[in-house]
Structures are given as C-alpha cells and as structure tokens.
Design an enzyme around this catalytic site. Structure first.
Site, PDB file in Angstrom:
ATOM      1  N   PRO A  85       0.836  -1.211   0.000  1.00 50.53           N
ATOM      2  CA  PRO A  85       0.000   0.000   0.000  1.00 50.53           C
ATOM      3  C   PRO A  85       0.868   1.257   0.000  1.00 50.53           C
ATOM      4  CG  PRO A  85       0.138  -0.928   2.214  1.00 50.53           C
ATOM      5  CD  PRO A  85       0.857  -1.893   1.312  1.00 50.53           C
ATOM      6  N   LYS A  90       0.846  -5.092   9.427  1.00 51.15           N
ATOM      7  CA  LYS A  90       2.006  -4.597   8.666  1.00 51.15           C
ATOM      8  C   LYS A  90       2.844  -3.634   9.509  1.00 51.15           C
ATOM      9  CE  LYS A  90       3.188  -2.027   4.478  1.00 51.15           C
ATOM     10  NZ  LYS A  90       3.539  -0.680   4.912  1.00 51.15           N
ATOM     11  N   GLY A 125      12.947  -2.086   0.461  1.00 52.89           N
ATOM     12  CA  GLY A 125      14.229  -2.061  -0.227  1.00 52.89           C
ATOM     13  C   GLY A 125      14.428  -3.095  -1.322  1.00 52.89           C
ATOM     14  N   PHE A 126      13.388  -3.818  -1.688  1.00 51.41           N
ATOM     15  CA  PHE A 126      13.546  -4.861  -2.722  1.00 51.41           C
ATOM     16  C   PHE A 126      13.554  -4.216  -4.110  1.00 51.41           C
ATOM     17  CE2 PHE A 126      12.281  -7.068   0.991  1.00 51.41           C
ATOM     18  CZ  PHE A 126      12.837  -8.333   0.894  1.00 51.41           C
ATOM     19  N   HIS A 150       8.662   0.134   6.737  1.00 53.00           N
ATOM     20  CA  HIS A 150       7.940   1.161   5.987  1.00 53.00           C
ATOM     21  C   HIS A 150       8.828   1.770   4.891  1.00 53.00           C
ATOM     22  CE1 HIS A 150       3.913   3.109   6.693  1.00 53.00           C
ATOM     23  NE2 HIS A 150       4.373   3.920   5.756  1.00 53.00           N
ATOM     24  N   GLY A 189      -0.768   4.690  -1.365  1.00 53.69           N
ATOM     25  CA  GLY A 189      -1.625   5.872  -1.308  1.00 53.69           C
ATOM     26  C   GLY A 189      -1.169   7.029  -2.178  1.00 53.69           C
TER      27      GLY A 189
HETATM   28  C1  FMN Z   1       5.242   7.046  -1.270  1.00 49.98           C
HETATM   29  C2  FMN Z   1       4.928   5.972  -0.279  1.00 49.98           C
HETATM   30  C3  FMN Z   1       3.720   6.000   0.408  1.00 49.98           C
HETATM   31  C4  FMN Z   1       3.420   4.992   1.327  1.00 49.98           C
HETATM   32  N1  FMN Z   1       2.197   4.993   1.938  1.00 49.98           N
HETATM   33  C5  FMN Z   1       1.866   3.971   2.766  1.00 49.98           C
HETATM   34  C6  FMN Z   1       0.570   3.887   3.322  1.00 49.98           C
HETATM   35  O1  FMN Z   1      -0.285   4.728   3.060  1.00 49.98           O
HETATM   36  N2  FMN Z   1       0.307   2.844   4.140  1.00 49.98           N
HETATM   37  C7  FMN Z   1       1.235   1.880   4.432  1.00 49.98           C
HETATM   38  O2  FMN Z   1       0.956   0.946   5.168  1.00 49.98           O
HETATM   39  N3  FMN Z   1       2.479   1.931   3.887  1.00 49.98           N
HETATM   40  C8  FMN Z   1       2.803   2.936   3.065  1.00 49.98           C
HETATM   41  N4  FMN Z   1       4.045   2.971   2.491  1.00 49.98           N
HETATM   42  C9  FMN Z   1       5.015   1.892   2.798  1.00 49.98           C
HETATM   43  C10 FMN Z   1       4.862   0.744   1.825  1.00 49.98           C
HETATM   44  O3  FMN Z   1       3.665   0.043   2.025  1.00 49.98           O
HETATM   45  C11 FMN Z   1       6.009  -0.256   1.950  1.00 49.98           C
HETATM   46  O4  FMN Z   1       6.114  -0.668   3.277  1.00 49.98           O
HETATM   47  C12 FMN Z   1       7.341   0.312   1.474  1.00 49.98           C
HETATM   48  O5  FMN Z   1       7.166   1.137   0.364  1.00 49.98           O
HETATM   49  C13 FMN Z   1       8.258  -0.837   1.116  1.00 49.98           C
HETATM   50  O6  FMN Z   1       9.511  -0.373   0.746  1.00 49.98           O
HETATM   51  P1  FMN Z   1       9.973  -0.148  -0.776  1.00 49.98           P
HETATM   52  O7  FMN Z   1       9.308   1.104  -1.235  1.00 49.98           O
HETATM   53  O8  FMN Z   1      11.434  -0.012  -0.671  1.00 49.98           O
HETATM   54  O9  FMN Z   1       9.514  -1.342  -1.588  1.00 49.98           O
HETATM   55  C14 FMN Z   1       4.359   3.956   1.572  1.00 49.98           C
HETATM   56  C15 FMN Z   1       5.565   3.943   0.866  1.00 49.98           C
HETATM   57  C16 FMN Z   1       5.845   4.930  -0.047  1.00 49.98           C
HETATM   58  C17 FMN Z   1       7.141   4.854  -0.813  1.00 49.98           C
END
Ligand code: FMN
Length: 411
Positions: free
Chosen positions: A81, A258, A315-316, A282, A83
């Site tokens: 997720p 999560k 980070g993947f 996150h 958003g």
């Molecule tokens: C721009 C952005 C917005 C995000 N918004 C949410 C969110 O609304 N809810 C949530 O649970 N995680 C949110 N995340 C975290 C992602 O769900 C996820 O944990 C994270 O992006 C994983 O890392 P990666 O971007 O390196 O793959 C967000 C991540 C990004 C990059």
C-alpha cells in the site's frame, strides 16, 4: 510516453520517474526519513547475503507460483500500500491494480489513496487487499473496514508502524503539500514538469476537482489539507492490541498486521488472530535507524512462520533480493516504490514493466541457483559474509546479520 523498453532495471525506471515528476513529489516517493540510515541499510543488507548455487539441477519448466492464504499467485510478489499512485498518474491506483491483476499478484489499496475503494474494486479486477490506518475516532476507521468488506476486498492490512508521522524534513524544505499551497519554489517546480501538470493534475482539476483522500469518511474528507505530505493523517498514538482484537472480530477475511520488526510482536499479532504479518520498516520512511526487515526475518519466521503467513518489504529492487528473502523463509515479498516508479514513468505499462523486470530477474536467479520452484528455496542457497554471525533459526541455519545483533545475542 517514455521509452519503457529502455528501462532495463528498477533503477532505470526510477530515473525516468525522477525526470517526469516535480522534485517535491519525487522526493516524497523516493526518500526516507531524517538521516536515511534505514533507507540505505535496507539496500546494503542484501550485499551481506550471497547466493550459493547448485548446478546440473535440470531447471527447465521453472515456476514462480506460490500459494498465499489458500490462493495461488503467479509470482511471489504483492503490491504494497502506498496511497500515492493517484498523484503520480491520473487514477494511478486503478492502473497499478490492473497491472497487478494481469500479473496474477495481489494489490493493496491504501487508506490514503486518491481513488475511492469502491471504484478500484469495480474497475481493477484481481485480488484486492485494503490497508487500514486507524484514526483516533475508531468508529470512523470501522466504517472504512465495513466499506472494504462490502466492496469485496479479500484481506485487511492494518499498518501499525506509523502511530506518529516520520520526520521527513525534505517535504518541509520542498514546500510540498496537498492541495498545493502555492509558493514560488513549488510553482516553479511544477511548471518545470508540464507533462505531470497537464496529464495528472489538470486531468483531476477538469474532471473531479483537486485530488483528495477519496476513502476518508465524509466527516473528515478534505482536499488533503495543506500540511506537509505525510503529516496530515491524524495518526493514533493510543493504538494497542485491543484495537487489533476488535478488528479481528469485525473482519471476516484474512487479517494482516504490517510493520512488525520484533518476533514478540509477531507472536502477539498471531495470538490476536492475525493470519499474517508484514515484516517492514515502511521502506525506511518512519523510524530512522530501524533495523532492516531482512535482518529480523529469520527470527520472525522462527516465531510465527508455522501458524501465520510472513510477508516482508522494504528495499527490494532486484530478483536476487526477492529470492534471498524467500530463501530466508518469507512466503512473499511486497514492493512499494518499484511499481510507483513504473506508474510515474508510464502509467499501467510502466507498472507492468516494473513487475516484468522482477519476473525476468527472479526467473534467471532461480535457474542459476538450480531451483525449479519457489518451495525449493532455503538457507542452503545462501552464504553469509559473516559466517560467525550465524545462529539457529527456523529448523535450518538462520542468521544474525548485524554485529550489533550478535553482540546482544552473546551477552
Ligand atoms: C510514497 C509511499 C507511500 C506509502 N504509503 C503507505 C501507506 O499509506 N500505508 C502503508 O501501510 N504503507 C505505506 N508505504 C510503505 C509501503 O507500504 C512499503 O512498506 C514500502 O514502500 C516498502 O519499501 P519499498 O518502497 O522499498 O519497496 C508507503 C511507501 C511509499 C514509498
């Protein structure tokens, strides 16, 4: 439209996204928090795990198929997720959900999306999960849960690592807010990206109006107040395990927690009835200095892997990263930014490109490792740079990757 075929890897897609998006928006997607220690470590950790291939294993007819919560999926990936896809591309959530459906992987819609969950459910297809942020007024959150159930979402993903907002100083520096409180700096930023202005922002303005958090109940629905992005979510710092138990009672489908980084919390989540956990920091966006999920994954798998599904993210960027996590015992990997870069680079085809990069890379790694199926992957395929830092874990050798972790273990 950018030439997506020239994007050979996720880093290339990131470069295209950087060119297309206003700086404030790109940094909101791409960056971490404070000194970005966790953001860097999320990538660095993969270099401390090496692969130990087997050969002459007859690897034709390889498959990436996995079973998650009883359903089979074509790849070991889930869209995390975020958003924000709807601000990177007009109705980007639908584009991303469709790309996921075509690839045969679940898509998670965030509470803070710009497109309403009912519309996504109607138009996207595929397996849809809904991510929930709990608000101080629990009844409003429970209304969202009810809407997600009525719309046919198959899993509820409760995010527990954002009870207060991360300290993202660049957002303040960039003056990036929704709706855009116009400053000379950010107007110049947007004007220098006319493609985004015309194809994304103007499309909303001339159809449905300024983008807003469409899932928010009408009591609090607003055109995303002009506070710095990520600071306006009314997070709930009183959230506790009883809130999770209440959600368990009202949600009839799969419940996933999560933002777990401690095995004891994984046990608590499972004890509260969660079907799965996402080991996540996150994407390095909330608590700077938080351990990388990969570093604690073996402990979490050890603690709950037999009674709960263990997902991991943060980070993947490469197929090798995904394979390493699966070999450490994860059931699947979530990706956040990679498909966001894809969406920003080219909408649905851009997201498809990101997913197909992962597909090709995972397939190649499996072949070179001597594996025909995901279930064959295990820690025998891994070699840890610091062999002395091994410890027992989930029936096979697990690992403690950090020297500091080792020190604590030895005390
Ligand atoms: C721009 C952005 C917005 C995000 N918004 C949410 C969110 O609304 N809810 C949530 O649970 N995680 C949110 N995340 C975290 C992602 O769900 C996820 O944990 C994270 O992006 C994983 O890392 P990666 O971007 O390196 O793959 C967000 C991540 C990004 C990059």
């Amino acid at each position: 439209m950018a030439d997506l075929s020239a994007a050979y890897n996720i880093a290339d897609l990131c470069e295209i996204a950087k060119r297309r998006l206003p700086k404030g928006l790109f940094e909101f997607v791409d960056r971490g928090t404070e000194d970005e220690v966790s953001l860097r470590n999320n990538r660095a950790v993969f270099e401390r795990i090496m692969l130990k291939p087997r050969t002459l294993a007859g690897v034709s007819g390889r498959s990436q198929e996995i079973t998650l919560f009883g359903n089979s999926h074509k790849m070991p990936l889930v869209i995390a997720p975020t958003g924000i896809a709807g601000l990177l591309w007009h109705e980007g959530e639908i584009a991303l959900a469709r790309a996921a459906a075509e690839a045969g992987i679940p898509f998670t819609l965030a509470t803070g999306s710009m497109t309403a969950m009912e519309k996504v459910a109607e138009q996207a297809g595929g397996e849809l999960w809904f991510q929930l942020y709990m608000w101080p007024d629990k009844s409003l959150s429970h209304q969202l849960v009810e809407r997600a159930r009525a719309s046919g979402f198959k899993a509820l993903v409760v995010t527990v690592d954002g009870v207060v907002s991360g300290n993202r100083e660049y957002n303040l520096r960039n003056g990036f807010t929704i709706p855009f409180s116009f400053t000379r700096k950010n107007v110049t930023d947007v004007m220098m990206h006319p493609g985004w202005l015309l194809n994304v922002l103007a499309k909303y303005v001339f159809t449905t109006g300024m983008p807003r958090y469409e899932n928010y109940p009408s009591e609090i629905k607003y055109k995303v107040t002009a506070r710095p992005m990520g600071r306006s979510q009314m997070r709930n710092d009183s959230l506790n395990w009883d809130d999770l138990k209440a959600l368990r009672k009202m949600w009839p489908h799969k419940l996933i927690v999560k933002g777990i980084l401690h095995p004891q919390d994984a046990i608590m989540a499972a004890d509260c009835g969660a079907d799965g956990v996402v080991v996540s920091n996150h994407g390095g966006r909330n608590l700077d200095g938080a351990v990388s999920p990969i570093e604690v994954l073996p402990e979490v798998v050890d603690a709950v892997g037999k009674r709960a599904t263990v997902l991991v993210d943060s980070g993947f960027r490469r197929g090798t990263d995904v394979v390493k996590a699966l070999a450490l015992g994860a059931h699947a990997v979530q990706i956040g930014r990679p498909t966001l870069y894809g969406i920003a680079a080219g909408g649905r085809p851009g997201a498809q490109r990101a997913i197909s990069i992962f597909r090709d890379e995972i397939d190649r790694v499996m072949a070179l490792l001597g594996c025909r199926s995901i279930s064959e992957l295990n820690t025998d395929h891994l070699h840890f740079a610091n062999a002395a830092a091994f410890s027992a874990g989930h029936g096979k050798p697990g690992l403690k990757l950090l020297d500091s972790t080792k020190a604590v273990a030895e005390r």
